[in-house]
Write a protein that holds these residues in place. Structure first.
Motif, PDB file in Angstrom:
ATOM      1  N   PRO A  98       3.925  11.902  -4.570  1.00 33.67           N
ATOM      2  CA  PRO A  98       2.477  11.654  -4.517  1.00 33.67           C
ATOM      3  C   PRO A  98       2.100  10.196  -4.737  1.00 33.67           C
ATOM      4  N   ALA A  99       2.781   9.502  -5.647  1.00 37.08           N
ATOM      5  CA  ALA A  99       2.443   8.099  -5.894  1.00 37.08           C
ATOM      6  C   ALA A  99       2.757   7.245  -4.670  1.00 37.08           C
ATOM      7  N   ALA A 100       3.906   7.501  -4.019  1.00 36.94           N
ATOM      8  CA  ALA A 100       4.274   6.740  -2.819  1.00 36.94           C
ATOM      9  C   ALA A 100       3.329   7.040  -1.668  1.00 36.94           C
ATOM     10  N   LEU A 101       2.915   8.293  -1.513  1.00 33.70           N
ATOM     11  CA  LEU A 101       1.978   8.639  -0.448  1.00 33.70           C
ATOM     12  C   LEU A 101       0.656   7.900  -0.636  1.00 33.70           C
ATOM     13  N   SER A 102       0.185   7.833  -1.874  1.00 32.01           N
ATOM     14  CA  SER A 102      -1.063   7.124  -2.150  1.00 32.01           C
ATOM     15  C   SER A 102      -0.923   5.637  -1.846  1.00 32.01           C
ATOM     16  N   ALA A 103       0.193   5.034  -2.244  1.00 28.14           N
ATOM     17  CA  ALA A 103       0.403   3.612  -1.986  1.00 28.14           C
ATOM     18  C   ALA A 103       0.538   3.335  -0.500  1.00 28.14           C
ATOM     19  N   PHE A 104       1.180   4.239   0.239  1.00 34.43           N
ATOM     20  CA  PHE A 104       1.363   4.056   1.677  1.00 34.43           C
ATOM     21  C   PHE A 104       0.017   4.025   2.395  1.00 34.43           C
ATOM     22  N   SER A 108      -1.242   1.697   8.372  1.00 36.90           N
ATOM     23  CA  SER A 108      -0.771   3.030   7.995  1.00 36.90           C
ATOM     24  C   SER A 108      -1.549   4.116   8.728  1.00 36.90           C
ATOM     25  N   GLY A 109      -2.700   3.753   9.319  1.00 32.12           N
ATOM     26  CA  GLY A 109      -3.480   4.745  10.058  1.00 32.12           C
ATOM     27  C   GLY A 109      -2.777   5.275  11.283  1.00 32.12           C
ATOM     28  N   PHE A 110      -1.727   4.562  11.773  1.00 31.23           N
ATOM     29  CA  PHE A 110      -0.947   5.084  12.893  1.00 31.23           C
ATOM     30  C   PHE A 110      -0.247   6.388  12.524  1.00 31.23           C
ATOM     31  N   PHE A 111       0.029   6.553  11.228  1.00 28.80           N
ATOM     32  CA  PHE A 111       0.836   7.674  10.778  1.00 28.80           C
ATOM     33  C   PHE A 111      -0.088   8.834  10.407  1.00 28.80           C
ATOM     34  N   SER A 112      -0.008   9.930  11.149  1.00 26.17           N
ATOM     35  CA  SER A 112      -0.857  11.093  10.861  1.00 26.17           C
ATOM     36  C   SER A 112       0.036  12.247  10.433  1.00 26.17           C
ATOM     37  N   GLY A 113      -0.094  12.663   9.187  1.00 28.56           N
ATOM     38  CA  GLY A 113       0.671  13.807   8.698  1.00 28.56           C
ATOM     39  C   GLY A 113       2.029  13.421   8.162  1.00 28.56           C
ATOM     40  N   ARG A 114       2.910  12.868   8.991  1.00 28.21           N
ATOM     41  CA  ARG A 114       4.282  12.561   8.592  1.00 28.21           C
ATOM     42  C   ARG A 114       4.355  11.121   8.091  1.00 28.21           C
ATOM     43  N   ARG A 115       3.890  10.898   6.857  1.00 28.50           N
ATOM     44  CA  ARG A 115       3.854   9.546   6.311  1.00 28.50           C
ATOM     45  C   ARG A 115       5.098   9.244   5.483  1.00 28.50           C
ATOM     46  N   VAL A 116       5.302   7.974   5.148  1.00 34.54           N
ATOM     47  CA  VAL A 116       6.436   7.459   4.371  1.00 34.54           C
ATOM     48  C   VAL A 116       7.750   7.962   4.976  1.00 34.54           C
ATOM     49  N   PRO A 117       8.075   7.544   6.204  1.00 33.30           N
ATOM     50  CA  PRO A 117       9.277   8.039   6.877  1.00 33.30           C
ATOM     51  C   PRO A 117      10.557   7.461   6.286  1.00 33.30           C
ATOM     52  N   LEU A 118      11.604   8.305   6.223  1.00 35.01           N
ATOM     53  CA  LEU A 118      12.922   7.891   5.750  1.00 35.01           C
ATOM     54  C   LEU A 118      13.854   7.688   6.938  1.00 35.01           C
ATOM     55  N   GLU A 119      14.903   6.910   6.708  1.00 36.04           N
ATOM     56  CA  GLU A 119      15.858   6.640   7.771  1.00 36.04           C
ATOM     57  C   GLU A 119      16.540   7.942   8.211  1.00 36.04           C
ATOM     58  N   VAL A 120      16.533   8.189   9.511  1.00 32.47           N
ATOM     59  CA  VAL A 120      17.104   9.416  10.066  1.00 32.47           C
ATOM     60  C   VAL A 120      18.613   9.437   9.802  1.00 32.47           C
ATOM     61  N   THR A 139       8.912  -6.486  -2.136  1.00 35.09           N
ATOM     62  CA  THR A 139       8.931  -5.152  -2.734  1.00 35.09           C
ATOM     63  C   THR A 139       7.535  -4.573  -2.590  1.00 35.09           C
ATOM     64  N   SER A 140       7.379  -3.622  -1.694  1.00 37.53           N
ATOM     65  CA  SER A 140       6.051  -3.094  -1.390  1.00 37.53           C
ATOM     66  C   SER A 140       5.558  -2.156  -2.483  1.00 37.53           C
ATOM     67  N   ALA A 141       4.265  -1.858  -2.414  1.00 38.11           N
ATOM     68  CA  ALA A 141       3.664  -0.901  -3.354  1.00 38.11           C
ATOM     69  C   ALA A 141       4.286   0.478  -3.203  1.00 38.11           C
ATOM     70  N   VAL A 142       4.798   0.803  -2.007  1.00 37.42           N
ATOM     71  CA  VAL A 142       5.422   2.114  -1.790  1.00 37.42           C
ATOM     72  C   VAL A 142       6.725   2.218  -2.570  1.00 37.42           C
ATOM     73  N   THR A 143       7.527   1.156  -2.580  1.00 37.10           N
ATOM     74  CA  THR A 143       8.782   1.162  -3.331  1.00 37.10           C
ATOM     75  C   THR A 143       8.514   1.279  -4.823  1.00 37.10           C
ATOM     76  N   VAL A 144       7.530   0.535  -5.330  1.00 39.22           N
ATOM     77  CA  VAL A 144       7.197   0.614  -6.753  1.00 39.22           C
ATOM     78  C   VAL A 144       6.726   2.018  -7.110  1.00 39.22           C
ATOM     79  N   ALA A 145       5.852   2.589  -6.264  1.00 37.59           N
ATOM     80  CA  ALA A 145       5.325   3.930  -6.533  1.00 37.59           C
ATOM     81  C   ALA A 145       6.419   4.989  -6.444  1.00 37.59           C
ATOM     82  N   ALA A 146       7.399   4.803  -5.565  1.00 36.99           N
ATOM     83  CA  ALA A 146       8.488   5.772  -5.451  1.00 36.99           C
ATOM     84  C   ALA A 146       9.305   5.847  -6.739  1.00 36.99           C
TER      85      ALA A 146
END
Length: 574
Positions: free
Chosen positions: A441-447, A453-465, A493-500
């Protein structure tokens, strides 16, 4: 009689034609296949609000009219004219629309003009509204004689989107989203005609206002969430976006993204004002806290080079700014080789200890890092990190810092702990999924606060396949925990990494991130999980791959210092 004489000659010619050297007769065309489709309408133009029935004429290769087996109607712009399954065109707005029909594999088109008619439009909406109100905008379109035109769909617009915005919900109906106090005009546009209605947005009349601060004490440079709770006279919660916040003494704390950041030592009073009400609370700023992170030489035979030692000091200081504190420490006793260590360990570790060595690794591996000894509570206690001696010699000091900081990130648990045991819920998908994502939840909020980030609908904070140990390279190009090292650019170091890290269980300083925006070349296809090349979506620079650099835990320390051997790839957190 003459026919009787011609018959033998014709048979002879037929026999001669079938002899040696003859050619076959041309194949007959398939008379059941649709070769061309024509759209037929009574007229080339239609009045707004009217309907007509379009038909089709399907012919074969010989020009014969046949019955088409499958018919599918569509329009180029349904806001101007929509068409049903039976070819019924409904004119909804002024403009040009193209009717398309697919019949038996052939396509037919017809361009139609939707022309205005004498009409009148009435807009129904309140003249004034409070920010917490639910407001609906309704348009009523009629002919000049008063006949309703329910199919006509005006284009809703606003003159001041900072005050209100409009979200269409149905034909002629929209939801008005109220943002800040002010005045705006609501517009209904049909062709060249515009109908206007003015709405004034006001602050809600408040009954109570309260300032909430999570803790009474904060370290210098650390942050605390600031919550302003407001209720209106009806007992409804009111957004605090319109409130004014100030601190006393001025400059003692900074207000940023809903957080208070300690800027000067001492007691600070935080004031909030909303409409006619005001409230305050106090907090004390004390000396800065520091996470006990030790990044040390872990090679007993070949000492780490001086430039690597200096990099280790810089990286330790960066991570100390991110993590505030750690759970209670443990005494760690390891024989050589017991947990990927090449030197024995026998000491009390209060925070996190990282053993670093420089060694020969396969050319495709720039470094390896991950936790080795885990606390019983689930967070790392000791980790190991190995840098490729050939890669180190080719990197600048800044890029060496980025590589070392990236690998320490894996020691902290990024990519090495999530998705397993009690942290399995942080990942949606596995290494066989085409679109795995991180759902902390913290990473989703930061993302959601990152640019593009508006390009991403639903499937946010993608991980390497297939790997899951990094953020997806196509989406997070140039970020610290992306699966590649870009030689010519600083990797923040982005806000997403810190929140994760908070999602993993660390006590972090959420505001200790570096400015980062998603790459300009992020596309909706990437946002939906389409695979792509990391190098092609970063700045065109040959990137150093970091895939395969994640190490997993091997030992868990239980109560009393009892060591329990675990399989890191399947580690069941307790």
């Amino acid at each position: 009689m003459w026919r009787r004489h011609l018959l033998p000659a014709a048979l002879a010619l037929g026999a001669f034609a079938c002899g040696p050297g003859s050619t076959d007769a041309p194949p007959q065309p398939d008379l059941t296949t649709v070769a061309r489709v024509e759209v037929e309408v009574p007229t080339d133009s239609i009045l707004v609000g009217d309907s007509l029935v379009a038909s089709l004429r399907a012919v074969n290769a010989m020009g014969t009219v046949i019955t088409a087996p499958t018919i599918l109607w569509s329009s180029s712009d349904s806001s101007i004219g929509s068409v049903g399954a039976r070819g019924v065109l409904r004119a909804r707005n002024v403009g040009i629309v193209r009717l398309d029909v697919l019949a038996g594999g052939a396509i037919g088109t017809k361009v139609m003009r939707v022309v205005p008619r004498p009409m009148r439009v009435r807009l129904v909406a309140p003249d004034t509204a409070h920010i917490v109100d639910a407001v609906e905008l309704v348009s009523m379109v009629e002919t000049a004689s008063g006949q309703p035109l329910p199919e006509v769909a005006p284009n809703f617009q606003v003159t001041n989107p900072s005050v209100v915005t409009i979200q269409p919900v149905a034909v002629g109906r929209a939801r008005v989203m109220l943002h800040t106090p002010g005045t705006a005009e609501l517009l209904a546009v049909i062709g060249r005609d515009t109908t206007r209605r003015t709405i004034t947005v006001r602050l809600s009349v408040l009954r109570s206002l309260q300032v909430g601060i999570e803790s009474r004490v904060v370290g210098l440079g650390d942050s605390l969430p600031l919550v302003i709770a407001a209720l209106d006279t009806a007992g409804r919660a009111v957004s605090s976006l319109g409130s004014l916040v100030r601190v006393e003494p001025a400059g003692a704390m900074l207000v940023r993204n809903g957080h208070l950041i300690g800027a000067a030592l001492g007691r600070v009073v935080v004031h909030a004002r909303y409409d006619t009400l005001s409230a305050s609370d106090t907090v004390t700023v004390q000396g800065p806290s520091e996470f006990p992170l030790e990044i040390v030489d872990g090679d007993g035979q070949n000492p780490v080079p001086l430039r690597v030692l200096l990099s280790m000091e810089r990286v330790a200081q960066r991570w100390r700014r991110v993590i505030r504190s750690s759970p209670p420490g443990e005494f760690v006793s390891l024989a050589t080789g017991e947990c990927r260590n090449v030197v024995p360990v026998s000491q009390f570790v209060s925070g996190l200890r990282v053993l670093v060595r420089v060694d020969t690794l396969p050319s495709r591996i720039a470094g390896l890092g991950g936790p080795c000894v885990m606390r019983a509570g689930g967070l790392p206690l000791l980790g190991t990190l190995t840098l490729n001696i050939f890669t180190v010699s080719q990197l600048s000091d800044r890029k060496l810092d980025d590589l070392l900081q990236h690998e320490v990130g894996h020691v902290l648990g990024i990519g090495s702990l999530w998705g397993r045991g009690t942290l399995a819920g942080l990942v949606s998908g596995d290494n066989t999924s085409p679109d795995p994502i991180f759902v902390g939840p913290a990473a989703l909020s930061a993302f959601g606060r990152l640019g593009r980030s508006g390009f991403f609908s639903g499937r946010r904070v993608p991980l390497e396949v297939r790997v899951l140990g990094h953020w997806r390279g196509d989406a997070f190009g140039g970020e610290l925990m992306a699966p590649s090292l870009t030689p010519s650019a600083v990797q923040p170091t982005s806000a997403v990494t810190v929140a994760a890290l908070r999602d993993l269980g660390w006590n972090v300083e959420l505001e200790a991130y570096e400015e980062y925006g998603l790459p300009e070349l992020v596309t909706p296809q990437v946002a939906r999980g389409a695979p792509g090349s990391v190098a092609s979506r970063t700045a065109g620079v040959a990137a150093l791959a970091l895939e395969g650099d994640v190490l997993y835990p091997q030992i868990e320390l239980r109560r009393g210092g009892v060591k329990h051997r675990i399989d890191g790839s399947r580690w069941p957190l307790r």
